[in-house]
Design an enzyme around this catalytic site. Structure first.
Site, PDB file in Angstrom:
ATOM      1  N   SER A 166       0.839  -1.196   0.000  1.00 14.07           N
ATOM      2  CA  SER A 166       0.000   0.000   0.000  1.00 14.07           C
ATOM      3  C   SER A 166       0.872   1.242   0.000  1.00 14.07           C
ATOM      4  O   SER A 166       1.969   1.254   0.589  1.00 14.07           O
ATOM      5  CB  SER A 166      -0.892   0.016   1.249  1.00 14.07           C
TER       6      SER A 166
ATOM      7  N   TYR B 291      -2.578  -1.004  10.067  1.00 14.56           N
ATOM      8  CA  TYR B 291      -2.636  -1.552   8.714  1.00 14.56           C
ATOM      9  C   TYR B 291      -1.339  -1.268   7.966  1.00 14.56           C
ATOM     10  O   TYR B 291      -0.763  -2.163   7.322  1.00 14.56           O
ATOM     11  CB  TYR B 291      -3.822  -0.928   7.968  1.00 14.56           C
TER      12      TYR B 291
END
Length: 254
Positions: A148, A161
């Site tokens: 990400s 995350y």
């Protein structure tokens, strides 16, 4: 059909979003694709139907990741499918670790239970999926992990995350060195804001704000990322390993 004809692929979390686009693209390039889903069997079967309707080959595999026995369940389904649809040959050429869950809560509201779930699904599962996949992956295989842009771009709502995605990036660096002698490449693709079916993408004002973060002034489409993954899965990427590929549409350019 393209240069993946005769190859086999597993894409985790491929019943929707980037995973679905990746499964469809790899199938379009000729691969037999195992479409993994965690809970939505209907969506996964829809992906398989679409792939087959376009002349490709695919089968669905259900397995809840992040729980005891998850990798055993996953590969029991993968190997059964490869045996059936791959004319009796159980070999996995391409692994795409795409499945993941997000937190979406402020740091002070992140519970130990949520933290453990994020790491179990996003970091632990990919490690052991790779470990298991190597038993049936021939020399010259491909491993692609979806990270990400949040490992480079701050969002305090997703600290835990982002930590998990930082962990998965280390898989590429260290496994690339370990698997180099076998000609297996291991790389990371980091998407930015990508249209994924979330209701926020139906709000024009929100989309405009998100689009402004990209150098191209638009949000990403799943196919934008799938095309990058397809390149890494191809023979053209044979000299690329241990790499971090920014697929954020220039968001990380600042």
């Amino acid at each position: 059909m393209g240069d993946l004809t005769g190859k086999t692929a597993l894409v985790t979390g491929s019943s929707r979003g980037i995973g679905r686009a990746t499964a469809e693209r790899l199938a379009r390039d000729g691969a037999l694709v195992a479409v993994h889903y965690g809970s939505d069997a209907v969506a996964a079967e829809d992906v398989v139907t679409c792939i087959e309707g376009a002349g490709g080959r695919a089968f669905s595999v259900g397995a809840t990741l992040g729980v005891p026995g998850d990798v055993d369940v996953l590969f029991a389904g993968v190997e059964a499918g490869l045996d059936k649809y791959g004319a009796g040959e159980v070999s996995l050429d391409i692994l795409v670790n795409n499945a993941g869950v997000m937190g979406g809560v402020p740091p002070e509201e992140t519970t130990p239970e949520l933290f453990d779930e994020l790491f179990a699904v996003n970091a632990k599962a990919p490690f052991f999926i790779i470990q298991r996949a190597l038993r049936i992956m021939p020399d010259g295989g491909r491993v692609i992990n979806i990270s990400s842009g949040l490992t480079r771009f701050a969002n305090p709502q997703e600290i835990a995350y982002a930590m998990t995605k930082g962990a998965i990036e280390m898989l590429a660096l260290h496994y690339a060195k370990y698997l180099g002698p076998r000609g297996i490449t291991v790389n990371t693709v980091a998407p930015g804001i990508t249209r994924n079916g979330h209701p926020v993408f139906d709000i024009p004002e929100a989309v405009a704000q998100m689009a402004a973060l990209s150098a191209f002034n638009r949000v990403g489409e799943p196919g934008d990322v799938a095309d990058v993954v397809a390149f890494l899965a191809s023979d053209e990427a044979r000299w690329v390993t241990g790499a971090f590929l920014d697929a954020t549409g220039g968001t990380l350019a600042g």
